[in-house]
Design an enzyme around this catalytic site. Structure first.
Site, PDB file in Angstrom:
ATOM      1  N   HIS A 154       0.842  -1.202   0.000  1.00  0.00           N
ATOM      2  CA  HIS A 154       0.000   0.000   0.000  1.00  0.00           C
ATOM      3  C   HIS A 154       0.876   1.251   0.000  1.00  0.00           C
ATOM      4  O   HIS A 154       2.059   1.194   0.328  1.00  0.00           O
ATOM      5  CB  HIS A 154      -0.910   0.026   1.236  1.00  0.00           C
ATOM      6  CG  HIS A 154      -2.140  -0.829   1.092  1.00  0.00           C
ATOM      7  ND1 HIS A 154      -2.135  -2.166   1.400  1.00  0.00           N
ATOM      8  CD2 HIS A 154      -3.398  -0.528   0.668  1.00  0.00           C
ATOM      9  CE1 HIS A 154      -3.341  -2.667   1.171  1.00  0.00           C
ATOM     10  NE2 HIS A 154      -4.129  -1.696   0.721  1.00  0.00           N
ATOM     11  N   LYS A 158      -0.605   4.874   4.617  1.00  0.00           N
ATOM     12  CA  LYS A 158      -1.477   3.925   5.333  1.00  0.00           C
ATOM     13  C   LYS A 158      -0.951   3.714   6.744  1.00  0.00           C
ATOM     14  O   LYS A 158       0.245   3.505   6.946  1.00  0.00           O
ATOM     15  CB  LYS A 158      -1.553   2.604   4.559  1.00  0.00           C
ATOM     16  CG  LYS A 158      -2.538   1.613   5.179  1.00  0.00           C
ATOM     17  CD  LYS A 158      -2.936   0.515   4.221  1.00  0.00           C
ATOM     18  CE  LYS A 158      -3.853  -0.502   4.880  1.00  0.00           C
ATOM     19  NZ  LYS A 158      -5.132   0.083   5.291  1.00  0.00           N
TER      20      LYS A 158
END
Ligand code: NAD
Length: 275
Positions: A154, A158
């Protein structure tokens, strides 16, 4: 269906505004973010580069909770739990996209399902939900003969790891194989780890750049391996799914659901690690 967005100024919030405005079954009725944000008072349509839609960003869910049939919350766990109580008291449905809730916070979500309709899913993309089904089949056929690893990547912003989707993938595999994920999960490896134990399920996390969300589950045997991979290239895949869930939730007054229910995929697999 009148839809309100909580966390409307965030990365997902803006996508959710766009998806709500684009869906013929939904009307944008409210938009909420935190007090002090410079965007409070802005028109939600203008926030996403479209024309004014007349819905202004407010700083308190309680002010607008009765204006929508359903709210969609993509914020942070502490905020989601508070928003849950506001919606519960008002009898307003809630779609939850926030990830990283701890066990106590998940229990609060489950309890609120006694009074209001809630959809709670770690990933609202249709492709990921299809992958959950494919993982179940792969685990049934290959499970005890292979080493299973979940690898996810990601963007650098995040704040939780592994991703809620990676954990759900692990839960699907573990439950299909009759294993308890809390006992067989291994999170990252370092140093002198010893040989791999077959019954474990490994998780590897990458955080880098602007990756929207990649997940691979590897079933590796001697001589061959199967990899089931999903790659999200736009947050709109989550936004469209969450708005679809909001429209679907209108059929229910109470209960706890997830995206498998929305897509009619729950069937015999219902309950994979639900909430
Ligand atoms: P972000 O930081 O860009 O946005 C979060 C927004 O929530 C911010 O605008 C913040 O000000 C707002 N916020 C925080 N507390 C609030 C409160 N009390 N009331 C109202 N607004 C509040 O984050 P993001 O990338 O949009 O992700 C948000 C969450 O959604 C994360 O938990 C992420 O993991 C999750 N997510 C889930 C899916 C899914 O499909 N389930 C997909 C993408 C992201």
């Amino acid at each position: 269906m009148k839809v309100g967005i909580i966390g409307a100024a965030g990365r997902m919030g803006r996508i959710l505004i766009e998806a709500t405005l684009a869906n013929p079954d939904t009307t944008l009725a409210a938009a909420v973010d935190v007090p002090g944000s410079s965007l409070i008072g802005a028109d939600a349509g203008e926030l996403v580069g479209q024309g004014a839609c007349g819905v202004l960003l407010v700083d308190d869910l309680a002010k607008v909770v009765n204006e929508a049939d359903v709210f969609i919350d993509f914020t942070v766990p502490e905020a989601t739990v508070k928003n849950l109580e506001v919606c519960r008291a008002a009898g307003t449905r809630l779609v939850i996209g926030t990830t990283g809730l701890d066990d106590e916070q998940k229990a609060a979500v489950r309890a609120a399902g006694d009074d209001i309709a809630i959809c709670f899913a770690p990933n609202y993309s249709i492709g990921v939900n299809l992958c959950f089904k494919l993982l179940e089949t792969a685990a049934q056929i290959m499970g005890d003969e292979v080493d299973i690893e979940v690898i996810e990547a990601h963007h650098r912003h995040k704040i939780d790891a592994p991703s809620g989707t990676a954990l759900r993938m692990g839960e699907v595999v573990a439950q299909t194989l009759g294993r308890d994920l809390s006992e067989c999960a291994v999170y990252g490896r370092e140093g002198r780890t010893g040989e791999r134990e077959r019954h474990t399920i490994g998780f590897e996390t990458i955080r880098a750049g602007d990756i929207v969300g990649d997940h691979t589950v590897m079933f590796a045997a001697e001589g061959e391996r199967v990899e089931i991979t999903h790659k999200a290239s736009s947050r709109m895949s989550f936004g469209r799914g969450a708005v679809r869930a909001a429209a679907w939730l209108g059929r229910h007054d109470k209960g706890l659901f997830d995206m498998q229910d929305v897509l009619g995929l729950a069937g015999e697999s219902a309950g994979w690690g639900k909430a």
